[in-house]
Design a protein around this motif. Structure first.
Motif, short mmCIF file in Angstrom:
data_model
loop_
_atom_site.label_atom_id
_atom_site.label_comp_id
_atom_site.label_asym_id
_atom_site.label_seq_id
_atom_site.Cartn_x
_atom_site.Cartn_y
_atom_site.Cartn_z
N SER A 248 0.84 -1.19 0.00
CA SER A 248 0.00 0.00 0.00
C SER A 248 0.88 1.24 0.00
O SER A 248 2.08 1.18 0.30
N TRP A 250 0.57 5.88 0.51
CA TRP A 250 -0.22 7.08 0.75
C TRP A 250 -0.01 8.07 -0.40
O TRP A 250 1.12 8.30 -0.85
N HIS A 314 -4.98 6.52 1.45
CA HIS A 314 -4.19 5.31 1.61
C HIS A 314 -4.78 4.27 0.66
O HIS A 314 -5.95 3.86 0.83
N ILE A 343 2.77 8.81 9.41
CA ILE A 343 2.40 9.10 8.03
C ILE A 343 2.19 10.59 7.77
O ILE A 343 2.00 10.99 6.66
#
Length: 344
Positions: A248, A250, A314, A343
């Motif tokens: 994954s 962001w 995300h 993050i």
């Protein structure tokens, strides 16, 4: 059938077929108010595994508290095999102050396994490990996004742990991802003791989210059923198969300004999908946030005012055609999933 012995915890003895709340002393506040680690113990009449369910390791993650509350009222627990240790609030200090961390500003989930003579966070971690984790064979740790962000219900697994992968599939969350163990985390400390821990993420800090609450409760019951702790009756069946995602990332704000999000958690996106837009207050300039790969939105910011570089969406990559052939080993060196405070 062997005779079931009482379950011993915190100086208390819980007879088979009974349940009770045990208050384990942690500390005393400056005004002489006692602080306890409270665990509700459901001790079955039949043999089975010992499982813990914990929430609010981060004090603002209230959705896990609600999931545990619903779990303890669930009808299937009336005929339990084994023992359930339910701890709805691990970080009492943060919970009472609507804060993620402890008063000493430490993240409890970076202080495990802790120590009896360390910091406030270290001492709480040590008590939780000794009184709860060491008595169990399996655990489910409930989390949410921090305030102003929300997460799609998801399970995060230790790479290469086939038992956890099977339990994750039984849980039945919409998405499942591999996530490296972090130093000082509950998962790492527990696994060093041979206790496997599923990490559940869903919802937003300091808010209730019905989707996240229902998904979390149903998933825990499914795991318990797969372990033989409860019967199938009363356990919801998953509506869709869990999607195993490889990694994954962001997507961040290309500029500061007023943020308008076009995609919600759970939405499927493709390369070129416009996730949102950011404009200045005068409407003279606008920048789009564009996805560059196929995936599922598993988290997003809810704040309308953003700074350049702020994490907004995300996106978990959907499996490639050859993902099944790659197996879990291919994910061992994947980029780690960051915690909420990492993050920003």
């Amino acid at each position: 059938m062997p005779k079931i012995q009482p379950f011993e915890i915190g100086g208390h003895s819980i007879a088979p077929g009974t349940r009770t709340t045990v208050d384990i002393p942690v500390s005393t506040l400056s005004d002489h108010t006692p602080v306890n680690l409270s665990a509700h113990v459901v001790h079955g009449r039949k043999p089975g595994p010992v499982m813990f369910v914990s929430a609010a390791i981060h004090g603002d993650e209230v959705i896990g508290v609600e999931i545990v509350r619903r779990l303890l009222r669930a009808a299937p627990l009336r005929s339990l095999s084994g023992t359930l240790l339910a701890v709805p609030i691990v970080n009492t200090y943060g919970f009472l102050n609507n804060a993620r961390y402890l008063p000493d500003r430490r993240d409890l989930n970076r202080c495990f396994p802790g120590g009896s003579e360390g910091s406030m966070a270290s001492r709480l971690a040590d008590i939780f490990m000794r009184e709860i984790v060491q008595r169990a064979q399996i655990g489910i740790d409930l989390h949410s996004a921090a305030i102003h962000r929300t997460n799609l219900p998801q399970i995060r697994l230790t790479p290469g742990n086939e038992r956890l992968a099977a339990l994750g599939r039984a849980f039945g969350a919409p998405v499942m991802l591999n996530s490296k163990l972090r130093d000082g985390s509950l998962r790492m400390a527990a696994e060093e003791l041979g206790v496997d821990v599923l990490l559940y993420e869903g919802g937003e800090g300091l808010r209730f989210d019905e989707l996240a609450a229902r998904s979390g409760l149903a998933g825990i019951l499914r795991v318990m059923q797969s372990l033989g702790m409860i019967a199938q009756k009363g356990v919801p069946r998953p509506r869709n198969a869990t999607v195993m995602c490889s990694n994954s990332r962001w997507f961040r704000a290309p500029a500061g300004g007023l943020f308008r999000g076009y995609r919600a958690i759970g939405d499927a996106v493709e390369a070129g999908t416009v996730l949102g837009a950011i404009a200045d207050p005068f409407g003279e300039a606008e920048a789009e946030v564009i996805c560059d790969e196929a995936g599922i939105v598993i988290g997003r910011s809810n704040m309308p005012v953003v700074y350049e570089g702020e994490a907004l969406f995300h996106v978990a990559s959907t499996p490639r055609g050859d993902f099944a052939a790659d197996g879990v080993t291919a994910q061992m060196d994947a980029a780690p999933l960051f915690d909420e405070d990492e993050i920003l």
